[in-house]
Design a protein around this motif. Structure first.
Motif, short mmCIF file in Angstrom:
data_model
loop_
_atom_site.label_atom_id
_atom_site.label_comp_id
_atom_site.label_asym_id
_atom_site.label_seq_id
_atom_site.Cartn_x
_atom_site.Cartn_y
_atom_site.Cartn_z
N HIS A 200 0.84 -1.20 0.00
CA HIS A 200 0.00 0.00 0.00
C HIS A 200 0.88 1.26 0.00
O HIS A 200 1.83 1.39 0.78
CB HIS A 200 -0.90 0.01 1.24
CG HIS A 200 -1.77 1.24 1.33
ND1 HIS A 200 -2.84 1.47 0.48
CD2 HIS A 200 -1.70 2.32 2.16
CE1 HIS A 200 -3.40 2.62 0.79
NE2 HIS A 200 -2.74 3.16 1.81
N GLY A 201 0.56 2.16 -0.90
CA GLY A 201 1.29 3.42 -1.00
C GLY A 201 2.48 3.39 -1.93
O GLY A 201 3.10 4.43 -2.17
N LYS A 202 2.80 2.23 -2.49
CA LYS A 202 3.92 2.10 -3.41
C LYS A 202 3.42 2.06 -4.85
O LYS A 202 2.25 1.76 -5.11
CB LYS A 202 4.75 0.86 -3.11
CG LYS A 202 5.31 0.82 -1.68
CD LYS A 202 6.32 1.94 -1.46
CE LYS A 202 6.93 1.86 -0.06
NZ LYS A 202 7.94 2.92 0.18
N VAL A 203 4.33 2.34 -5.78
CA VAL A 203 3.93 2.42 -7.19
C VAL A 203 4.30 1.17 -7.98
O VAL A 203 3.86 1.01 -9.11
CB VAL A 203 4.55 3.65 -7.87
CG1 VAL A 203 4.07 4.93 -7.20
CG2 VAL A 203 6.08 3.58 -7.85
N GLU A 214 10.81 -5.79 2.97
CA GLU A 214 10.39 -5.45 1.61
C GLU A 214 11.58 -4.85 0.85
O GLU A 214 12.20 -3.89 1.31
CB GLU A 214 9.24 -4.44 1.65
CG GLU A 214 8.04 -4.92 2.45
CD GLU A 214 7.16 -3.77 2.93
OE1 GLU A 214 7.36 -2.62 2.45
OE2 GLU A 214 6.31 -4.01 3.81
N PHE A 215 11.87 -5.38 -0.32
CA PHE A 215 12.96 -4.89 -1.16
C PHE A 215 12.34 -4.14 -2.34
O PHE A 215 11.94 -4.73 -3.34
CB PHE A 215 13.84 -6.05 -1.63
CG PHE A 215 14.75 -6.58 -0.56
CD1 PHE A 215 16.11 -6.35 -0.60
CD2 PHE A 215 14.23 -7.31 0.51
CE1 PHE A 215 16.95 -6.83 0.39
CE2 PHE A 215 15.07 -7.81 1.50
CZ PHE A 215 16.43 -7.57 1.45
N HIS A 216 12.29 -2.83 -2.19
CA HIS A 216 11.67 -1.97 -3.20
C HIS A 216 12.73 -1.47 -4.16
O HIS A 216 13.71 -0.83 -3.76
CB HIS A 216 10.98 -0.78 -2.54
CG HIS A 216 9.83 -1.15 -1.66
ND1 HIS A 216 8.56 -1.37 -2.15
CD2 HIS A 216 9.76 -1.37 -0.31
CE1 HIS A 216 7.75 -1.68 -1.14
NE2 HIS A 216 8.46 -1.70 -0.02
N TYR A 254 18.18 -1.28 -3.47
CA TYR A 254 16.82 -1.49 -2.97
C TYR A 254 16.58 -0.60 -1.75
O TYR A 254 17.45 -0.48 -0.89
CB TYR A 254 16.60 -2.96 -2.58
CG TYR A 254 16.65 -3.91 -3.74
CD1 TYR A 254 15.53 -4.16 -4.53
CD2 TYR A 254 17.84 -4.57 -4.06
CE1 TYR A 254 15.59 -5.03 -5.60
CE2 TYR A 254 17.91 -5.45 -5.13
CZ TYR A 254 16.78 -5.67 -5.90
OH TYR A 254 16.85 -6.53 -6.97
N ASP A 255 15.39 0.01 -1.71
CA ASP A 255 14.93 0.69 -0.50
C ASP A 255 14.23 -0.36 0.35
O ASP A 255 13.16 -0.84 -0.02
CB ASP A 255 13.97 1.83 -0.84
CG ASP A 255 14.65 2.96 -1.58
OD1 ASP A 255 15.88 3.10 -1.47
OD2 ASP A 255 13.95 3.71 -2.29
N CYS A 256 14.84 -0.72 1.44
CA CYS A 256 14.35 -1.84 2.23
C CYS A 256 13.59 -1.34 3.46
O CYS A 256 14.10 -0.51 4.23
CB CYS A 256 15.51 -2.73 2.66
SG CYS A 256 16.33 -3.51 1.25
N SER A 257 12.40 -1.86 3.64
CA SER A 257 11.55 -1.44 4.75
C SER A 257 10.72 -2.63 5.22
O SER A 257 10.75 -3.70 4.63
CB SER A 257 10.63 -0.28 4.31
OG SER A 257 9.84 -0.67 3.20
N ARG A 258 9.99 -2.39 6.30
CA ARG A 258 9.08 -3.41 6.82
C ARG A 258 7.86 -2.68 7.37
O ARG A 258 7.87 -2.17 8.49
CB ARG A 258 9.73 -4.27 7.90
CG ARG A 258 8.87 -5.47 8.33
CD ARG A 258 9.40 -6.16 9.56
NE ARG A 258 10.62 -6.90 9.34
CZ ARG A 258 11.76 -6.66 9.96
NH1 ARG A 258 11.85 -5.65 10.83
NH2 ARG A 258 12.83 -7.39 9.73
N GLY A 259 6.82 -2.59 6.55
CA GLY A 259 5.63 -1.87 6.96
C GLY A 259 5.87 -0.37 7.04
O GLY A 259 6.69 0.18 6.30
N ASN A 260 5.19 0.29 7.96
CA ASN A 260 5.26 1.75 8.07
C ASN A 260 6.29 2.26 9.08
O ASN A 260 6.50 3.46 9.21
CB ASN A 260 3.88 2.31 8.43
CG ASN A 260 2.85 2.03 7.36
OD1 ASN A 260 3.17 2.09 6.17
ND2 ASN A 260 1.62 1.71 7.77
N LYS A 261 6.92 1.33 9.81
CA LYS A 261 7.88 1.74 10.84
C LYS A 261 9.30 1.72 10.28
O LYS A 261 9.58 1.02 9.30
CB LYS A 261 7.78 0.80 12.05
CG LYS A 261 6.43 0.83 12.74
CD LYS A 261 6.42 -0.12 13.93
CE LYS A 261 5.08 -0.10 14.65
NZ LYS A 261 5.05 -1.03 15.81
#
Length: 293
Positions: A200-203, A214-216, A254-261
């Motif tokens: 959610h919120g990604k293109v 997540e590896f964006h 990669y912009d790496c994240s995990r959810g919104n935090k």
């Protein structure tokens, strides 16, 4: 596209004769890099020669301040099983390793010459094979870098499938399998284990590892790569712009994240040991596992 072919395991007894045929072996738009192998069966000697060749390849990149080598592919042609093992241990997955099965028959001057000539033919075939791999692989890594799983970092993308599937891919194409078909098969195999997900919120879709990281892919925002500094081992720099020898954008990450935090956890920066990292809010992780906050 240009090519640098590094040859490991050519016995010193016939090296000069092989070197004289370097243009015929490598073909157009290519460079021959090698040195005589004093002992082709001793693991330590094989590893030492491979490491010297890796250093030569890395020096090309260290001096490439203006990215003039952006269209240059690297392959290592490894003669004999001992050299092949040393090469794979040293350069996987940065450089394509093409195995050549051959042994020197030095019984007489005639058999030595015949044996040398047979090796020259095999080396030429290995270079042609590498070229056949590089064309579709470079297209995949360049034109589909935001979608392909072939650039995922091996240490930080937690997966039971990634390293295995990339190893299967490398072995297949190095043995002559159709590279285009192998790319499709490998991509599909990784996608089955890690289906690309829309967050959610990604293109665009991203790959998610088993830790739910997540590896964006970055789209056009490219800025994280390991600069050619002396504190990085050779493999870090090689893997920062080559995957199986094919060149990719060295600024890709990669912009790496995990959810919104903000992302926090244990990660491994290229050659370093695993450590605690905290993103602000994400971590930039390159295909060679170089990390930036």
């Amino acid at each position: 596209m240009t090519h640098v072919f590094a040859f490991a395991g050519i016995p010193a007894a016939i090296y000069d004769g092989v070197y004289d045929q370097r243009l015929a072996i490598c073909g157009d738009e290519a460079e021959f890099v090698s040195s005589p192998a004093k002992n082709t069966t001793h693991p330590g000697s094989a590893a030492a020669q491979v490491n010297r060749l890796v250093n030569v390849l890395t020096d090309r990149l260290r001096g490439d301040h203006h990215n003039a080598l952006a269209d240059t592919a690297f392959a290592m042609i490894a003669v004999g099983p001992t050299t092949q093992t040393a090469a794979l241990q040293a350069v996987f997955p940065a450089v394509l390793v093409i195995p050549v099965e051959w042994s020197l028959d030095a019984t007489t001057a005639t058999t030595t010459k015949q044996s040398r000539n047979a090796l020259i033919v095999l080396l030429r075939e290995a270079c042609l094979l590498a070229r056949a791999v590089f064309k579709p692989l470079t297209k995949e890594l360049r034109e589909k870098d935001n979608r392909t799983p072939l650039l995922l970092p091996l240490k930080n993308f937690s997966s039971s499938a990634l390293v295995r599937e990339l190893s299967v891919f490398h072995d297949a194409v190095a043995q002559g399998a159709d590279a285009g078909a192998a790319i499709v098969a490998t991509t599909q195999a990784i996608d089955r284990r890690h289906p690309p997900q829309m967050i959610h919120g990604k293109v665009r879709r991203c790959y998610v590892d088993r830790r739910r990281v997540e590896f964006h892919a970055p789209g056009s925002a490219r800025h994280a790569y390991a600069r050619p500094t002396s504190n990085h081992p050779d493999i870090c720099l090689l893997a920062g712009s080559r995957r199986f020898g094919a060149p990719f954008d060295r600024c890709f990450h990669y912009d790496c994240s995990r959810g919104n935090k903000p992302l926090a956890g244990r990660f491994t920066r290229c050659h370093d040991v695993e450590a605690n990292w905290s993103g602000k809010p994400h971590l930039n992780i390159a295909p060679n596992d170089y990390i930036r906050i």
